[in-house]
Design a protein around this motif. Structure first.
Motif: not given
Length: 295
Positions: A6-14, A25-26, A43-48, A208-211
């Motif tokens: 299985s090739v699992l997708k790694t989701y990232k911020l934009y 790194g969370r 899991q975005s931080s305030r720095k993000d 810009n998209i944060l999660s």
């Protein structure tokens, strides 16, 4: 039987047209309505959040300076790209919101149509909210709308895709740039939207998209001196009050959450005008000369 892994997708911020992991790194687990694991989301931080504001401010000059017609073309291109990835979004929306495939397809189609709707408004909203004003004197007096600047948005929690599009598209259609905090429990459609935006004509930094947790990220955005407006649609009552108080420090425009928000209804022009400023120009006529002044 397949012997493939299985090739699992790694989701990232934009952020800024790129796909960083959270600065902290969370990650956190995203589950479907039945509690099944779907993916790990950053899991975005305030720095993000601060990095996203920097990217949005950097992009604002070029985006707000583009012609309204050009912005419309760019938004329509996003709709084209979404149409090409329709099946992916149907699957992600079905998993995120616990919908059947047919109902998820209807939601995705509505979201694509919503992009087209706002693409069509980019070069028309000026005629609706601007115009010539009657004055007593030898002057022309003209009012024209201008974008607010950088807008932070707390996206709807339940409507992870149609609601998301409904709060992002009107902001960028009118020339502002946006930092959006996606639905905390259902961020995957939003993070996939970043992949669409990156391969469309939307300049990096415009969206810009944060999660992550809005309660963690949003307060610093509301207090940020380089954020000009904030949309509290997805904030609960307590968080919305906290954010509105923080936003008052530099007189941000604030859109309060509504008791009931039906994203399937005709959107009208309400969200288009929320984050617009009005510039009024006086210009002398007749023998007073050709120079004008703006206030």
């Amino acid at each position: 039987m397949s012997d493939r892994l299985s090739v699992l997708k790694t989701y990232k911020l934009y952020v800024g047209g790129k796909f960083p992991r959270s600065e902290s790194g969370r990650v956190y687990e995203v589950q479907d309505g039945k509690g099944n694991w779907l993916a790990n989301a950053p899991q975005s931080s305030r720095k993000d959040g601060r990095d996203a504001v920097v990217a949005a401010r950097k992009a604002f000059g070029g985006w707000s300076g583009a012609t309204a017609y050009n912005r419309g073309q760019v938004l329509y291109r996003v709709a084209e790209m979404l149409e090409g990835r329709r099946e992916q979004f149907v699957r992600e929306v079905a998993e995120a919101e616990g919908l059947s495939k047919s109902k998820a397809a209807a939601v995705v189609d509505a979201a694509i149509d919503r992009w087209v709707w706002y693409a069509g408004w980019t070069d028309k909203i000026g005629q609706v909210v601007g115009g010539a004003n009657p004055v007593a004197g030898p002057f022309f007096n003209l009012s024209t709308p201008e974008p607010t600047g950088v807008v932070a948005v707390v996206a709807p929690q339940e409507s992870s895709f149609l609601g998301l599009v409904s709060v992002i598209a009107p902001v960028v259609a009118t020339g502002s740039t946006v930092v959006v905090i996606a639905s905390e429990k259902s961020p995957l459609p939003a993070l996939s939207l970043g992949e669409v935006l990156a391969t469309s004509d939307v300049p990096g930094g415009v969206v810009n998209i944060l999660s992550g947790r809005a309660a963690e990220i949003a307060p610093s955005l509301a207090a940020h001196q380089d954020v000009n407006g904030i949309d509290l649609t997805g904030a609960d009552t307590a968080l919305a009050k906290e954010l509105e108080i923080a936003a008052a420090d530099n007189l941000k425009r604030v859109r309060r959450p509504q008791p009931v928000e039906d994203f399937t209804a005709d959107p009208g022009t309400d969200r288009l005008t929320t984050f617009l400023e009005t510039k009024t120009v006086w210009h002398p006529t007749g023998s007073l000369g050709a120079s004008g002044s703006a206030y």
